[in-house]
Design a protein around this motif. Structure first.
Motif, PDB file in Angstrom:
ATOM      1  N   GLN A  12       0.828  -1.210   0.000  1.00 26.74           N
ATOM      2  CA  GLN A  12       0.000   0.000   0.000  1.00 26.74           C
ATOM      3  C   GLN A  12       0.860   1.257   0.000  1.00 26.74           C
ATOM      4  O   GLN A  12       0.540   2.251  -0.674  1.00 26.74           O
ATOM      5  CB  GLN A  12      -0.927  -0.003   1.224  1.00 26.74           C
ATOM      6  CG  GLN A  12      -2.017  -1.045   1.196  1.00 26.74           C
ATOM      7  CD  GLN A  12      -3.151  -0.693   0.254  1.00 26.74           C
ATOM      8  OE1 GLN A  12      -3.157   0.385  -0.351  1.00 26.74           O
ATOM      9  NE2 GLN A  12      -4.093  -1.596   0.109  1.00 26.74           N
ATOM     10  N   THR A  13       1.966   1.203   0.712  1.00 22.32           N
ATOM     11  CA  THR A  13       2.862   2.370   0.746  1.00 22.32           C
ATOM     12  C   THR A  13       3.494   2.608  -0.622  1.00 22.32           C
ATOM     13  O   THR A  13       3.596   3.747  -1.093  1.00 22.32           O
ATOM     14  CB  THR A  13       3.951   2.173   1.807  1.00 22.32           C
ATOM     15  OG1 THR A  13       3.343   1.964   3.088  1.00 22.32           O
ATOM     16  CG2 THR A  13       4.875   3.382   1.888  1.00 22.32           C
ATOM     17  N   ALA A  14       3.923   1.524  -1.264  1.00 19.38           N
ATOM     18  CA  ALA A  14       4.507   1.647  -2.600  1.00 19.38           C
ATOM     19  C   ALA A  14       3.482   2.175  -3.596  1.00 19.38           C
ATOM     20  O   ALA A  14       3.808   2.996  -4.468  1.00 19.38           O
ATOM     21  CB  ALA A  14       5.058   0.297  -3.052  1.00 19.38           C
ATOM     22  N   ASP A  15       2.233   1.732  -3.484  1.00 20.87           N
ATOM     23  CA  ASP A  15       1.205   2.169  -4.424  1.00 20.87           C
ATOM     24  C   ASP A  15       0.836   3.636  -4.227  1.00 20.87           C
ATOM     25  O   ASP A  15       0.605   4.356  -5.201  1.00 20.87           O
ATOM     26  CB  ASP A  15      -0.052   1.299  -4.264  1.00 20.87           C
ATOM     27  CG  ASP A  15       0.152  -0.113  -4.791  1.00 20.87           C
ATOM     28  OD1 ASP A  15       1.124  -0.341  -5.529  1.00 20.87           O
ATOM     29  OD2 ASP A  15      -0.661  -1.008  -4.446  1.00 20.87           O
ATOM     30  N   SER A  16       0.772   4.059  -2.980  1.00 21.66           N
ATOM     31  CA  SER A  16       0.331   5.441  -2.706  1.00 21.66           C
ATOM     32  C   SER A  16       1.477   6.436  -2.632  1.00 21.66           C
ATOM     33  O   SER A  16       1.265   7.642  -2.787  1.00 21.66           O
ATOM     34  CB  SER A  16      -0.450   5.472  -1.385  1.00 21.66           C
ATOM     35  OG  SER A  16       0.404   5.137  -0.289  1.00 21.66           O
ATOM     36  N   LEU A  19       3.325   6.946   3.496  1.00 24.95           N
ATOM     37  CA  LEU A  19       3.035   6.130   4.670  1.00 24.95           C
ATOM     38  C   LEU A  19       1.700   6.522   5.289  1.00 24.95           C
ATOM     39  O   LEU A  19       0.938   5.665   5.746  1.00 24.95           O
ATOM     40  CB  LEU A  19       4.147   6.279   5.705  1.00 24.95           C
ATOM     41  CG  LEU A  19       5.353   5.332   5.571  1.00 24.95           C
ATOM     42  CD1 LEU A  19       6.441   5.743   6.546  1.00 24.95           C
ATOM     43  CD2 LEU A  19       4.934   3.888   5.850  1.00 24.95           C
ATOM     44  N   THR A  20       1.417   7.828   5.276  1.00 25.07           N
ATOM     45  CA  THR A  20       0.177   8.311   5.885  1.00 25.07           C
ATOM     46  C   THR A  20      -1.034   7.782   5.138  1.00 25.07           C
ATOM     47  O   THR A  20      -2.007   7.308   5.745  1.00 25.07           O
ATOM     48  CB  THR A  20       0.148   9.843   5.903  1.00 25.07           C
ATOM     49  OG1 THR A  20       1.276  10.325   6.632  1.00 25.07           O
ATOM     50  CG2 THR A  20      -1.123  10.351   6.564  1.00 25.07           C
ATOM     51  N   ASP A  27      -6.303   1.392   8.097  1.00 28.85           N
ATOM     52  CA  ASP A  27      -6.867   1.716   9.408  1.00 28.85           C
ATOM     53  C   ASP A  27      -5.878   1.446  10.548  1.00 28.85           C
ATOM     54  O   ASP A  27      -6.203   0.820  11.558  1.00 28.85           O
ATOM     55  CB  ASP A  27      -8.159   0.927   9.639  1.00 28.85           C
ATOM     56  CG  ASP A  27      -8.986   1.495  10.782  1.00 28.85           C
ATOM     57  OD1 ASP A  27      -8.833   2.692  11.081  1.00 28.85           O
ATOM     58  OD2 ASP A  27      -9.775   0.731  11.387  1.00 28.85           O
ATOM     59  N   ILE A  28      -4.632   1.902  10.342  1.00 32.96           N
ATOM     60  CA  ILE A  28      -3.623   1.839  11.382  1.00 32.96           C
ATOM     61  C   ILE A  28      -2.985   3.223  11.498  1.00 32.96           C
ATOM     62  O   ILE A  28      -3.229   4.106  10.664  1.00 32.96           O
ATOM     63  CB  ILE A  28      -2.533   0.776  11.089  1.00 32.96           C
ATOM     64  CG1 ILE A  28      -1.824   1.082   9.755  1.00 32.96           C
ATOM     65  CG2 ILE A  28      -3.141  -0.628  11.064  1.00 32.96           C
ATOM     66  CD1 ILE A  28      -0.685   0.135   9.427  1.00 32.96           C
ATOM     67  N   ALA A  33       2.569   1.933  10.642  1.00 31.25           N
ATOM     68  CA  ALA A  33       2.985   1.668   9.267  1.00 31.25           C
ATOM     69  C   ALA A  33       4.496   1.789   9.122  1.00 31.25           C
ATOM     70  O   ALA A  33       5.141   0.976   8.459  1.00 31.25           O
ATOM     71  CB  ALA A  33       2.273   2.627   8.317  1.00 31.25           C
ATOM     72  N   SER A  34       5.073   2.822   9.761  1.00 32.50           N
ATOM     73  CA  SER A  34       6.515   3.019   9.695  1.00 32.50           C
ATOM     74  C   SER A  34       7.261   1.851  10.334  1.00 32.50           C
ATOM     75  O   SER A  34       8.275   1.377   9.816  1.00 32.50           O
ATOM     76  CB  SER A  34       6.898   4.332  10.390  1.00 32.50           C
ATOM     77  OG  SER A  34       8.288   4.537  10.344  1.00 32.50           O
ATOM     78  N   MET A  35       6.739   1.326  11.456  1.00 31.04           N
ATOM     79  CA  MET A  35       7.363   0.187  12.123  1.00 31.04           C
ATOM     80  C   MET A  35       7.295  -1.072  11.254  1.00 31.04           C
ATOM     81  O   MET A  35       8.220  -1.880  11.230  1.00 31.04           O
ATOM     82  CB  MET A  35       6.687  -0.073  13.467  1.00 31.04           C
ATOM     83  CG  MET A  35       7.056   0.936  14.552  1.00 31.04           C
ATOM     84  SD  MET A  35       8.841   0.918  14.901  1.00 31.04           S
ATOM     85  CE  MET A  35       9.044  -0.780  15.457  1.00 31.04           C
ATOM     86  N   ALA A  36       6.192  -1.226  10.495  1.00 28.80           N
ATOM     87  CA  ALA A  36       6.060  -2.391   9.623  1.00 28.80           C
ATOM     88  C   ALA A  36       7.135  -2.368   8.540  1.00 28.80           C
ATOM     89  O   ALA A  36       7.765  -3.401   8.246  1.00 28.80           O
ATOM     90  CB  ALA A  36       4.668  -2.417   9.003  1.00 28.80           C
ATOM     91  N   ILE A  37       7.342  -1.198   7.936  1.00 32.78           N
ATOM     92  CA  ILE A  37       8.377  -1.081   6.907  1.00 32.78           C
ATOM     93  C   ILE A  37       9.758  -1.342   7.497  1.00 32.78           C
ATOM     94  O   ILE A  37      10.601  -2.021   6.897  1.00 32.78           O
ATOM     95  CB  ILE A  37       8.326   0.310   6.248  1.00 32.78           C
ATOM     96  CG1 ILE A  37       6.975   0.535   5.562  1.00 32.78           C
ATOM     97  CG2 ILE A  37       9.459   0.470   5.249  1.00 32.78           C
ATOM     98  CD1 ILE A  37       6.667  -0.439   4.469  1.00 32.78           C
TER      99      ILE A  37
END
Length: 307
Positions: A12-16, A19-20, A27-28, A33-37
């Protein structure tokens, strides 16, 4: 499933490109999201994004990984849909007919176990030794012994090697002796099965490539296979029964095999339906389930005590 969520955050981050935005879609929080990356980058040992105060773009390694990430997530989505489709297939009502003896003594318990595995299924069970008309009666499947009278029917093997066995109770043998060959049955009380007015009183045996047919008689005839089995267990005479039907009695010593150097006639058991289109995943699974149980039952009968 944190690892899968991390992959979804990456996609999702790559597509958009943000990160926001990715966090909002999933819905996080942006921090989550930053921690997931970060977890992905640490696990892979490469940087996936080049970050600046105003932009976020994939590195070369990130671009390569994104291709595989998309494929993996698509495969998981496909698998989820297939699982749901399979779950949906294992629902509805199954109308099954079965012979009285195996139906009461084995199928009731086995089908309980099958329904426990597939709680969305419902069962309508008809117990009768009379063959059902699959074209006219409201029955989807029937368990049948022996060859099919109609070659257009679809027969799925459940116990193809099942045979009839000659047997009697220890009490009967003690009172009347043990026949030493099928010909000796003429001196014994034989318990016969009747179907549609026809009495099955010619019993067939095989040995060394040869065949012997003997005519038998007795003081009891029934059109219910369970009644014949009970008479045999009660010591009323000698029965010629499907091995699956009497496997438990043989194992427990309530019945004893007779003339063991002769093979009884075949009594192959099949799950039968009227049309190939009715061989659904439910039917295939039921056939495999019953085949396993029948094989286990026949194996147990082979280690029955000898008397």
């Amino acid at each position: 499933m944190k690892a899968l969520r991390d992959l979804e955050v990456f996609r999702q981050t790559a597509d958009s490109g943000s990160l926001t935005d990715a966090a909002r879609r999933l819905d996080i929080t942006p921090a989550a999201a930053s921690m997931a990356i970060k977890r992905l980058e640490e696990e892979l040992g490469v940087r996936l994004f080049v970050r600046s105060t105003r932009s976020l773009r994939l590195t070369d390694e990130g671009q390569i990984y994104l291709t595989h990430c998309r494929q993996a997530l698509q495969a998981l989505d496909d698998g989820r849909e297939a699982a749901l489709a399979g779950s949906a297939a294992f629902s509805g009502v199954v109308h099954l007919s079965a012979p009285s003896d195996i139906g009461r003594n084995l199928m009731l318990h086995w089908l309980d176990d099958f329904l426990d595995q597939h709680p969305r299924l419902q069962l309508r069970l008809l117990l009768s030794d009379r063959p059902v008309d699959l074209y006219r009666q409201p029955v989807d499947l029937t368990l049948r012994y022996g060859p099919l009278p109609d070659s257009s029917l679809i027969a799925l093997p459940v116990a193809p090697d099942n045979r009839r066995v000659l047997c009697a109770s220890p009490a009967y043998i003690e009172r009347h002796g043990r026949p030493d060959s099928p010909k000796a049955l003429a001196r014994h009380n034989c318990l016969c099965f009747m179907l549609d007015g026809y009495v099955h009183d010619r019993w067939t045996f095989h040995r060394d490539g040869g065949e012997m047919q003997v005519s038998v008689k007795g003081d009891r005839i029934a059109d219910d296979g369970e009644a014949v089995r009970r008479w045999a267990v009660d010591g009323r005479g000698i029965a010629f029964k499907s091995e699956i039907d009497v496997a438990t009695d043989l194992r427990a010593g309530r019945l004893v095999r007779l003339c063991t150097d002769w093979l009884g006639e075949m009594a192959s058991l099949h799950l039968v339906c009227s049309d190939r289109r009715r061989v659904t995943p439910v039917v295939q699974s039921l056939r495999e389930f019953l085949a396993r149980r029948c094989a286990q039952r026949l194996a147990e009968a082979q280690v029955a005590p000898q008397q």
